[in-house]
Design a protein around this motif. Structure first.
Motif, PDB file in Angstrom:
ATOM      1  N   GLU A  66       0.777  -1.247  -0.093  1.00  0.00           N
ATOM      2  CA  GLU A  66      -0.011  -0.115  -0.072  1.00  0.00           C
ATOM      3  C   GLU A  66       1.109   1.200   0.176  1.00  0.00           C
ATOM      4  OE1 GLU A  66      -0.420  -2.769   2.243  1.00  0.00           O
ATOM      5  OE2 GLU A  66      -2.310  -3.336   1.261  1.00  0.00           O
ATOM      6  N   LYS A  67       1.890   1.161   0.816  1.00  0.00           N
ATOM      7  CA  LYS A  67       2.865   2.335   0.865  1.00  0.00           C
ATOM      8  C   LYS A  67       3.540   2.714  -0.441  1.00  0.00           C
ATOM      9  CE  LYS A  67       4.126   1.557   5.507  1.00  0.00           C
ATOM     10  NZ  LYS A  67       5.179   0.999   6.631  1.00  0.00           N
ATOM     11  N   VAL A  68       4.132   1.529  -1.095  1.00  0.00           N
ATOM     12  CA  VAL A  68       4.519   1.733  -2.404  1.00  0.00           C
ATOM     13  C   VAL A  68       3.691   1.999  -3.612  1.00  0.00           C
ATOM     14  CG1 VAL A  68       5.784   0.220  -4.055  1.00  0.00           C
ATOM     15  CG2 VAL A  68       6.600   0.102  -1.963  1.00  0.00           C
ATOM     16  N   THR A  69       2.680   1.559  -3.359  1.00  0.00           N
ATOM     17  CA  THR A  69       1.543   2.105  -4.442  1.00  0.00           C
ATOM     18  C   THR A  69       1.226   3.476  -4.149  1.00  0.00           C
ATOM     19  OG1 THR A  69       0.443  -0.320  -4.624  1.00  0.00           O
ATOM     20  CG2 THR A  69      -0.827   1.416  -5.284  1.00  0.00           C
ATOM     21  N   ALA A  70       1.097   3.864  -2.889  1.00  0.00           N
ATOM     22  CA  ALA A  70       0.631   5.294  -3.014  1.00  0.00           C
ATOM     23  C   ALA A  70       1.861   6.042  -3.466  1.00  0.00           C
ATOM     24  CB  ALA A  70       0.556   5.658  -1.361  1.00  0.00           C
ATOM     25  N   ILE A  71       3.153   5.705  -3.126  1.00  0.00           N
ATOM     26  CA  ILE A  71       4.289   6.689  -3.601  1.00  0.00           C
ATOM     27  C   ILE A  71       4.175   6.640  -5.166  1.00  0.00           C
ATOM     28  CG2 ILE A  71       6.792   6.470  -3.772  1.00  0.00           C
ATOM     29  CD1 ILE A  71       6.694   5.298  -0.961  1.00  0.00           C
ATOM     30  N   ILE A  72       4.214   5.416  -5.836  1.00  0.00           N
ATOM     31  CA  ILE A  72       4.015   5.414  -7.361  1.00  0.00           C
ATOM     32  C   ILE A  72       2.819   6.023  -7.718  1.00  0.00           C
ATOM     33  CG2 ILE A  72       3.769   3.853  -9.410  1.00  0.00           C
ATOM     34  CD1 ILE A  72       5.118   1.656  -7.598  1.00  0.00           C
ATOM     35  N   SER A  73       1.550   6.069  -7.136  1.00  0.00           N
ATOM     36  CA  SER A  73       0.606   7.094  -7.588  1.00  0.00           C
ATOM     37  C   SER A  73       0.927   8.536  -7.636  1.00  0.00           C
ATOM     38  CB  SER A  73      -0.521   6.836  -6.728  1.00  0.00           C
ATOM     39  OG  SER A  73      -1.221   5.420  -6.767  1.00  0.00           O
ATOM     40  N   ALA A  74       1.760   9.011  -6.566  1.00  0.00           N
ATOM     41  CA  ALA A  74       2.157  10.289  -6.402  1.00  0.00           C
ATOM     42  C   ALA A  74       3.095  10.823  -7.517  1.00  0.00           C
ATOM     43  CB  ALA A  74       2.652  10.461  -5.042  1.00  0.00           C
ATOM     44  N   GLN A  75       4.000   9.776  -7.928  1.00  0.00           N
ATOM     45  CA  GLN A  75       4.924  10.143  -8.781  1.00  0.00           C
ATOM     46  C   GLN A  75       4.508   9.993 -10.003  1.00  0.00           C
ATOM     47  OE1 GLN A  75       8.371   7.390  -8.272  1.00  0.00           O
ATOM     48  NE2 GLN A  75       9.017   8.236  -6.432  1.00  0.00           N
ATOM     49  N   THR A  76       3.395   9.497 -10.458  1.00  0.00           N
ATOM     50  CA  THR A  76       2.667   9.681 -11.796  1.00  0.00           C
ATOM     51  C   THR A  76       1.523  10.531 -11.565  1.00  0.00           C
ATOM     52  OG1 THR A  76       1.246   7.655 -11.087  1.00  0.00           O
ATOM     53  CG2 THR A  76       3.267   7.203 -12.355  1.00  0.00           C
ATOM     54  N   GLY A  77       1.455  11.546 -10.704  1.00  0.00           N
ATOM     55  CA  GLY A  77       0.529  12.682 -10.582  1.00  0.00           C
ATOM     56  C   GLY A  77      -0.841  12.087 -10.455  1.00  0.00           C
ATOM     57  N   ASN A  78      -1.037  11.060  -9.777  1.00  0.00           N
ATOM     58  CA  ASN A  78      -2.318  10.223  -9.549  1.00  0.00           C
ATOM     59  C   ASN A  78      -3.166  10.225 -10.852  1.00  0.00           C
ATOM     60  OD1 ASN A  78      -2.108   9.897  -6.809  1.00  0.00           O
ATOM     61  ND2 ASN A  78      -1.989  12.171  -6.586  1.00  0.00           N
ATOM     62  N   LYS A  79      -2.322  10.127 -12.032  1.00  0.00           N
ATOM     63  CA  LYS A  79      -3.223   9.924 -13.232  1.00  0.00           C
ATOM     64  C   LYS A  79      -3.758   8.715 -13.604  1.00  0.00           C
ATOM     65  CE  LYS A  79      -1.035  13.777 -15.592  1.00  0.00           C
ATOM     66  NZ  LYS A  79      -0.632  14.367 -16.571  1.00  0.00           N
ATOM     67  N   VAL A  80      -3.488   7.668 -12.799  1.00  0.00           N
ATOM     68  CA  VAL A  80      -3.841   6.281 -13.011  1.00  0.00           C
ATOM     69  C   VAL A  80      -4.738   5.770 -12.165  1.00  0.00           C
ATOM     70  CG1 VAL A  80      -3.161   3.705 -13.475  1.00  0.00           C
ATOM     71  CG2 VAL A  80      -1.216   5.684 -13.764  1.00  0.00           C
ATOM     72  N   ALA A  81      -6.213   5.345 -12.796  1.00  0.00           N
ATOM     73  CA  ALA A  81      -7.296   4.955 -11.947  1.00  0.00           C
ATOM     74  C   ALA A  81      -6.631   3.673 -11.134  1.00  0.00           C
ATOM     75  CB  ALA A  81      -8.266   4.784 -12.990  1.00  0.00           C
TER      76      ALA A  81
END
Length: 125
Positions: A66-81
Motif C-alpha cells: 500500500e505504501k509503495v502503491t501510494a508513492i508510485i501514484s504520487a510520482q505519476t501525478g495520480n493519473k492512473v485509476a
C-alpha cells in the motif's frame, strides 16, 4: 561559529537552495505534462522495480504494498485509476517473476530494477 565559516555556509545555502527548488519544480512540471500512456508505463515500471526488489531482497514489511502503491501514484501525478493500477500491478508482477526466474537476482535487468527502486521508491518510505 567563526564569521568566515558562517559566511561560507550561508553562501553555500543561498547558491544551492534555488537549484534544489528549481529541480523540484521541473519534476512537478514533468508529471503534469505526462500523458496517460506515459503515466501508466511509468507506474508499471516502478511497480516492477518494487516487486523485483521485494523478491531479491526479501522485503516483508506489513503494509509495504500500500505504501509503495501510494508513492508510485504520487510520482505519476495520480493519473492512473485504481482499476487500471490493479491490471498494471498484475502485469508488473508477471514481468518481475519472469525476469528473476531468467536472470536470478544478479542479472543486469534485475540490477537495473534494484537501482530504480533505490532511487525512486526507497527514499520515500
Amino acid at each position: 561559529m567563526r564569521p568566515i565559516i558562517r559566511g561560507l555556509l550561508l553562501m553555500t545555502f543561498m547558491t544551492t537552495w534555488p537549484l534544489a527548488a528549481s529541480a523540484q519544480t521541473s519534476d512537478a512540471d514533468q508529471v503534469q505534462s505526462m500523458t496517460q500512456d506515459q503515466a501508466e508505463a511509468m507506474f508499471q515500471d516502478l511497480y516492477r522495480a518494487f516487486d523485483i526488489t521485494r523478491s531479491c531482497r526479501k522485503l516483508e514489511d506489513e503494509g509495504l504494498n500500500e505504501k509503495v502503491t501510494a508513492i508510485i501514484s504520487a510520482q505519476t501525478g495520480n493519473k492512473v485509476a485504481i482499476g487500471k493500477q490493479l491490471s498494471l500491478i498484475d502485469a508488473a508482477k508477471q514481468e518481475s517473476k519472469k525476469t528473476v526466474k531468467a536472470e536470478g537476482c544478479d542479472g543486469p535487468k534485475v540490477s537495473e530494477n534494484l537501482g530504480v527502486y533505490d532511487a525512486k521508491i526507497a527514499p520515500h518510505l
